[in-house]
Write a protein that holds these residues in place. Structure first.
Motif, PDB file in Angstrom:
ATOM      1  N   ARG A 187       0.846  -1.201   0.000  1.00 51.78           N
ATOM      2  CA  ARG A 187       0.000   0.000   0.000  1.00 51.78           C
ATOM      3  C   ARG A 187       0.882   1.252   0.000  1.00 51.78           C
ATOM      4  O   ARG A 187       0.641   2.189  -0.746  1.00 51.78           O
ATOM      5  CB  ARG A 187      -0.893  -0.039   1.249  1.00 51.78           C
ATOM      6  N   ASP A 218      -7.117   2.859   1.662  1.00 50.45           N
ATOM      7  CA  ASP A 218      -7.059   2.248   2.995  1.00 50.45           C
ATOM      8  C   ASP A 218      -6.495   0.824   2.924  1.00 50.45           C
ATOM      9  O   ASP A 218      -6.079   0.363   1.844  1.00 50.45           O
ATOM     10  CB  ASP A 218      -8.432   2.324   3.680  1.00 50.45           C
ATOM     11  N   ARG A 224      -9.961   6.654  -0.543  1.00 48.83           N
ATOM     12  CA  ARG A 224     -10.488   7.587   0.456  1.00 48.83           C
ATOM     13  C   ARG A 224     -10.363   8.998  -0.103  1.00 48.83           C
ATOM     14  O   ARG A 224      -9.269   9.424  -0.504  1.00 48.83           O
ATOM     15  CB  ARG A 224      -9.739   7.463   1.767  1.00 48.83           C
ATOM     16  N   SER A 234     -15.142   6.671   1.883  1.00 50.16           N
ATOM     17  CA  SER A 234     -14.403   5.488   1.447  1.00 50.16           C
ATOM     18  C   SER A 234     -15.158   4.836   0.294  1.00 50.16           C
ATOM     19  O   SER A 234     -16.357   4.583   0.412  1.00 50.16           O
ATOM     20  CB  SER A 234     -14.355   4.558   2.660  1.00 50.16           C
TER      21      SER A 234
END
Ligand code: BTN
Length: 242
Positions: A187, A218, A224, A234
């Motif tokens: 991520r 996220d 987001r 979201s």
């Protein structure tokens, strides 16, 4: 765990997605790849046509991740990250900038150079029995005005096969990492390629359009955004317009 890629190549097919789906239904193992030089019915997200001219890269991979459908979100993002890292190995960095646009468009100097389509087969329990990732990369040519071809920004002559093989190597390592250690590190790497925080975006969610700015993604791979009304929202599925 490491993936063992088995690559099948074809000249001209309707769509590599459909070919690999048939192999999946016949019991093919994770790691199966189908590549074609041309597709006559290549498809993209939201039912769009994917132009599939000779010289570009079109391939689909079969994966059998150990997860529930609700946890599949990171997979397409990991494919986008792997593609961004692959292309960075071929591009002339003084002329070319790669940006990832959620969920999985790869932009080269603000124009789309690659697209990723994730399709899944589920068991009644909600577990994923097959995940089919289809990738189209504009290597030699791209749709006029909206697309970019990677070779235009490279000092090397490129082939579909060399980009495919680099991708499979990088993606294989990231996929294994995701399955064994989760999405956190990936991520962070994805966010390093994303457009900057606070970039104004519009997001189409079904028939609704939401305006605001990009915040981040996220742990589940959802987008987001901060809406124009100042709320954090979201989003699991939608299309971003910059
Ligand atoms: C997108 O809309 O951005 C996703 C495009 C995905 C295109 C690839 S090309 C290989 C595979 N076969 C298809 O028919 N589609 C995917």
């Amino acid at each position: 765990m490491s993936l063992n890629w088995v690559i099948e190549t074809h000249e001209r097919v309707p769509s590599t997605q459909d070919m690999i789906r048939e192999l999946a239904e016949a019991g093919a193992e994770e790691g199966q790849v189908v590549q074609a030089s041309q597709q006559i019915a290549g498809r993209g997200r939201h039912g769009r046509v994917w132009e599939s001219e000779d010289g570009n890269l079109f391939f689909s991979l079969l994966l059998r991740p150990n997860c529930q459908a609700k946890d599949i979100g990171p997979l397409a993002l990991i494919a986008g990250l792997s593609l961004a890292e692959t292309l960075m190995g071929y591009l002339d960095h003084e002329q070319a900038e790669i940006v990832l646009k959620w969920p999985n468009d790869v932009l080269l100097n603000d124009k789309k150079c690659a697209g990723i389509l994730l399709e899944t087969e589920l068991l009644a329990s909600g577990r994923v029995s097959a995940a089919i990732l289809g990738l189209g990369v504009n290597i030699k040519s791209a749709p006029e005005d909206i697309g970019a071809a990677v070779e235009e920004f490279s000092s090397r002559a490129l082939s579909a096969e060399m980009v495919r093989d680099s991708f499979l190597q990088i993606f294989g390592a990231h996929y294994t990492h995701w399955q064994e250690k989760g999405f956190d590190d990936l991520r962070e790497r994805w966010l390093a390629y994303a457009h900057s925080k606070d970039t104004p975006i519009n997001v189409k969610i079904g028939e609704q359009l939401e305006s605001g700015s990009f915040h981040d993604i996220d742990a589940q791979g959802n987008l987001r955004m901060v809406t124009d009304q100042g709320q954090m929202k979201s989003i699991t599925a939608g299309e971003v317009y910059l």
